[in-house]
Write an enzyme that holds these catalytic residues in place. Structure first.
Site, PDB file in Angstrom:
ATOM      1  N   LYS A 188       4.502 -10.491  -4.654  1.00 25.71           N
ATOM      2  CA  LYS A 188       4.095 -10.346  -3.258  1.00 25.71           C
ATOM      3  C   LYS A 188       2.967 -11.314  -2.909  1.00 25.71           C
ATOM      4  O   LYS A 188       2.913 -11.838  -1.791  1.00 25.71           O
ATOM      5  CB  LYS A 188       3.682  -8.898  -2.984  1.00 25.71           C
ATOM      6  CG  LYS A 188       4.850  -7.920  -2.905  1.00 25.71           C
ATOM      7  CD  LYS A 188       4.361  -6.538  -2.564  1.00 25.71           C
ATOM      8  CE  LYS A 188       5.515  -5.602  -2.225  1.00 25.71           C
ATOM      9  NZ  LYS A 188       6.448  -5.404  -3.328  1.00 25.71           N
ATOM     10  N   GLU A 201      -4.200  -5.079   1.384  1.00 22.49           N
ATOM     11  CA  GLU A 201      -3.991  -5.512   2.761  1.00 22.49           C
ATOM     12  C   GLU A 201      -4.606  -4.516   3.725  1.00 22.49           C
ATOM     13  O   GLU A 201      -4.746  -3.322   3.412  1.00 22.49           O
ATOM     14  CB  GLU A 201      -2.484  -5.615   3.072  1.00 22.49           C
ATOM     15  CG  GLU A 201      -1.766  -6.708   2.360  1.00 22.49           C
ATOM     16  CD  GLU A 201      -0.292  -6.729   2.707  1.00 22.49           C
ATOM     17  OE1 GLU A 201       0.333  -7.781   2.498  1.00 22.49           O
ATOM     18  OE2 GLU A 201       0.245  -5.695   3.163  1.00 22.49           O
ATOM     19  N   HIS A 206       6.141   5.914   1.180  1.00 22.65           N
ATOM     20  CA  HIS A 206       6.493   4.512   1.402  1.00 22.65           C
ATOM     21  C   HIS A 206       7.951   4.226   1.063  1.00 22.65           C
ATOM     22  O   HIS A 206       8.324   3.073   0.849  1.00 22.65           O
ATOM     23  CB  HIS A 206       5.575   3.578   0.605  1.00 22.65           C
ATOM     24  CG  HIS A 206       4.128   3.720   0.964  1.00 22.65           C
ATOM     25  ND1 HIS A 206       3.614   3.301   2.169  1.00 22.65           N
ATOM     26  CD2 HIS A 206       3.086   4.263   0.289  1.00 22.65           C
ATOM     27  CE1 HIS A 206       2.322   3.556   2.211  1.00 22.65           C
ATOM     28  NE2 HIS A 206       1.973   4.155   1.093  1.00 22.65           N
ATOM     29  N   ARG A 213      17.959  -9.349  -2.208  1.00 26.47           N
ATOM     30  CA  ARG A 213      19.116  -8.554  -2.635  1.00 26.47           C
ATOM     31  C   ARG A 213      19.701  -7.861  -1.423  1.00 26.47           C
ATOM     32  O   ARG A 213      19.179  -7.949  -0.310  1.00 26.47           O
ATOM     33  CB  ARG A 213      18.689  -7.507  -3.657  1.00 26.47           C
ATOM     34  CG  ARG A 213      17.536  -6.632  -3.152  1.00 26.47           C
ATOM     35  CD  ARG A 213      17.200  -5.492  -4.072  1.00 26.47           C
ATOM     36  NE  ARG A 213      15.935  -4.866  -3.791  1.00 26.47           N
ATOM     37  CZ  ARG A 213      15.700  -3.987  -2.807  1.00 26.47           C
ATOM     38  NH1 ARG A 213      16.681  -3.651  -1.989  1.00 26.47           N
ATOM     39  NH2 ARG A 213      14.513  -3.452  -2.637  1.00 26.47           N
TER      40      ARG A 213
END
Length: 686
Positions: free
Chosen positions: A116, A200, A235, A292
């Site tokens: 990420k 973040e 999440h 994917r």
């Protein structure tokens, strides 16, 4: 085009790929573990190869075994599905080395998006908007915390190698950072073998909107519109829909073009999903790119009329994209609901067990079910607890939502706890109907979804839902007894009387029904007026001295029609039977109301937990033991952490007290129901 492919996956996605391959005349090879030797995907495939023991690290995740299976069967290509090895660059590289086509993006693209942090650096160079955060190489806790302090709380800690909500923690204050950081790193290492983290800024009212992109190796790229995946728990997505609500053509085009720019920045090929956070002001930020096929791809297929697996196979075989951007259009609206074996009332704890009953809605052009299980199959501890994906389509969001609610009413599963009632309650809330949705939807609407007590609900419970449930049980008993009487040699025997007749006494039935763990004593008195029967239902409990309802009713199949105080209404009913109680669920316009009929205890249900032991909620692995014998703990203090079905579960102290004994260590396998430790409450709590 390929003549034979191997599917390096299991469950519903393996079955989904097999269906398209068969349609295209392509032979399929399945792979399986001990737990999956009789699985649906094994039976559907033309061939199947055994990989190894049930844990995925000994079977589905062993690259050498998967490659060997492809070579043994002569498969020309491997479709990885999602999860497992689908975003593993080493697996993609191994396929190339063996001259086997990997049905997915090239190695470089997987590697670019596999971290990420690295992905965000690439996107920054490509001028793709990013959420403020720290994505650096320095992994010292102090460094990440300093970044979090600077940008302000709340923040989101994320594993750079993560996906599916694993290795993620919301941190709402400076005091929570260390605990959240440790938990996120631990879960990331367990799930991905990599505990590198980023931090973040956490947007408090964002929507999770993702764009489906497709690229071929002829420099063509398109986006197949967007999906809104904002409704999540832990999440992880719960409900997805396409197209996204309140999406203007301008914003759709802008996000779609940005998604293509993101894919082209890494030389992408095949199916990919670029995920964005969409803020209330219309600004959007790159989150990550999944290299994917996504779990929620069916909603895109339903609105676009395209088979995305077929697109994957054609692109991997070197063909051009089947459609240009101008040829792609949106028709109607689609929803996907993920049906899991889990307990929403217990923090969505995964469940295991046998699917003793599995009855699905009838499939049609409006209703689609993607599944990898059949009635009688077992939901095991080794894999994700998803049972099926229920997908519906219609001309508008309102019509599609009506179909989704209807299909959820018709879904019947016995043997494991599921989230079906939770899903039905969620999609029938006013907030969901009105698309008042962001990523905190479940938390914001918890009272409505879980029917938490309020004055209006308590009134309706006594005047409508509880009497309906009680009447159904009595009418159902009468109907079954009458059916037996008709089949007997003496249909007029007094043993076939169901009106609770007693000499010189009212004709009363007595039941105990529990709702939200509160028991109600219910008395049903049968009356006759002219040729018709009616019932007086008296309810006591939860501070109510006696509440009497006058009602009539009739059962037709799974539907009960009741008339209470002149108001006629209908409910769809589902009943499941257990050793200690019967569960009756009423599917009504504004959600599901579930009751337990408490059965008499004749001594076989003794509570043997007199020693104060705490037991494992399910089969799993002990990740961490946080206490030692003799240690004093406080209420809700974490004692142990278990992992099961890809999720962590924390065992907490039920009250202040002392840990007397501990029976397991980190790394131990634990069976559900096993005593984990002995705990004594403090004297004042007894």
């Amino acid at each position: 085009m390929f003549s034979k492919i191997l599917i390096a996956n299991r469950g519903e996605i393996a079955c989904r790929i097999i269906k398209t391959a068969k349609k295209m005349g392509i032979l399929t090879v399945a792979v399986y573990s001990d737990a999956d030797k009789d699985a649906l995907h094994v039976h559907m495939a033309d061939e199947a190869v055994y990989l190894g023991a049930s844990p995925s690290r000994e079977s589905y995740l062993v690259i050498e075994k998967v490659i060997a299976a492809a070579k043994k069967t002569g498969a020309q290509a491997i479709h990885p599905g999602y999860g497992f090895l689908s975003e593993n660059a080493d697996f993609c590289r191994a396929c190339q080395q063996e001259n086997i086509t990997f049905i997915g993006p090239p190695v470089a693209a997987i590697e670019a998006m596999g971290s990420k942090s690295a992905a965000k650096n690439i996107m920054a160079k490509a001028k793709v908007p990013l959420v403020p955060g720290y994505h650096g190489e320095d992994q010292n806790e102090h460094t990440l915390k300093q970044a979090a302090d600077a940008m302000g709380y709340p923040v989101l800690l994320k594993a750079t190698a993560g996906g599916g909500g694993k290795g993620m923690r919301e941190v709402w204050s400076e005091d929570e950072f260390s605990a959240g950081f440790a938990a996120a790193k631990r879960e990331a290492m367990s799930s991905f073998g990599d505990d590198t983290m980023l931090v973040e800024k956490y947007l408090t009212q964002p929507r999770h909107v993702e764009i489906q992109v497709f690229c071929d190796n002829h420099q063509n790229a398109v986006y197949l519109f967007e999906r809104d995946c904002s409704v999540q728990r832990r999440h992880q997505k719960v409900i997805e829909e396409a197209p996204a609500f309140s999406m203007s053509e301008f914003l759709r085009s802008k996000m779609g073009e940005t998604a293509i720019k993101s894919a082209q920045a890494i030389g992408y090929q095949g199916a990919g999903t670029v995920e964005f956070l969409l803020d209330v002001d219309g600004s959007f930020y790159f989150m990550e790119m999944n290299t994917r096929l996504q779990v929620e791809h069916p909603v895109t297929e339903m609105i676009s009329g395209q088979d995305l697996v077929e697109w994957q196979l054609r692109v991997a075989a070197g063909e051009k994209l089947p459609k240009t951007q101008q040829e792609l259009t949106i028709t109607g609206h689609a929803f996907e609901a993920r049906i899991y074996a889990e307990d929403p009332s217990n923090d969505f704890l995964p469940a295991t067990g046998q699917l003793n009953l599995l009855k699905t809605p009838v499939e049609s052009k409006h209703v689609r079910i993607d599944t990898g299980v059949r009635q009688g199959d077992e939901v095991s501890v080794f894999y994700d607890p998803m049972i099926a994906k229920l997908i519906v389509w219609d001309e508008s969001r309102e019509k599609a939502l009506q179909r989704l609610a209807k299909a959820l009413r018709e879904y019947r599963i016995e043997g494991v706890t599921t989230n079906i009632e939770f899903l039905y309650n969620l999609v029938t809330t006013d907030a969901f109907k009105n698309a008042d949705i962001d990523t905190s939807f479940i938390e914001k609407n918890r009272q409505a979804i879980f029917h938490q007590a309020n004055e209006k609900q308590n009134d309706e419970l006594l005047t409508k839902q509880l009497p309906t449930a009680a009447l159904y049980l009595i009418l159902d008993l009468e109907n079954k007894t009458k059916a037996l009487a008709r089949q007997s040699n003496d249909p007029h025997s007094p043993w076939h009387i169901t009106n609770a007749w007693r000499l010189n006494e009212p004709h009363n039935h007595s039941l105990t029904l529990a709702y939200n763990d509160i028991e109600y004593a219910v008395t049903i008195e049968q009356k006759r007026q002219a040729s018709a029967s009616y019932y007086l239902i008296s309810i006591k409990g939860n501070g109510v001295t006696s509440h009497v309802v006058d009602c009539q009713g009739e059962i037709e199949g799974e539907k009960i029609t009741v008339t209470i105080d002149g108001h006629r209404s209908q409910s769809i009913v589902a009943v499941t039977h257990n050793k200690t109680d019967n569960r009756i669920s009423l599917y009504q316009e504004h959600g599901v109301f579930s009751f337990s009929q408490v059965l008499p205890d004749h001594g076989q249900n003794q509570d043997d937990d007199h020693h104060g032991g705490l037991t494992a909620p399910m089969n799993g692995t002990m990740i961490s033991v946080l206490v030692t014998p003799g240690e004093h703990v406080t209420k809700d203090q974490p004692l142990m952490i278990m992992e099961a079905m890809k999720m962590e579960h924390t065992i907490k102290a039920p009250s202040d007290g002392i840990v007397n004994e501990v029976f397991f260590s980190a790394g131990d396998m634990v069976s559900g129901g096993t005593e984990l430790l002995v705990f004594s409450k403090d004297a004042e709590d007894n």
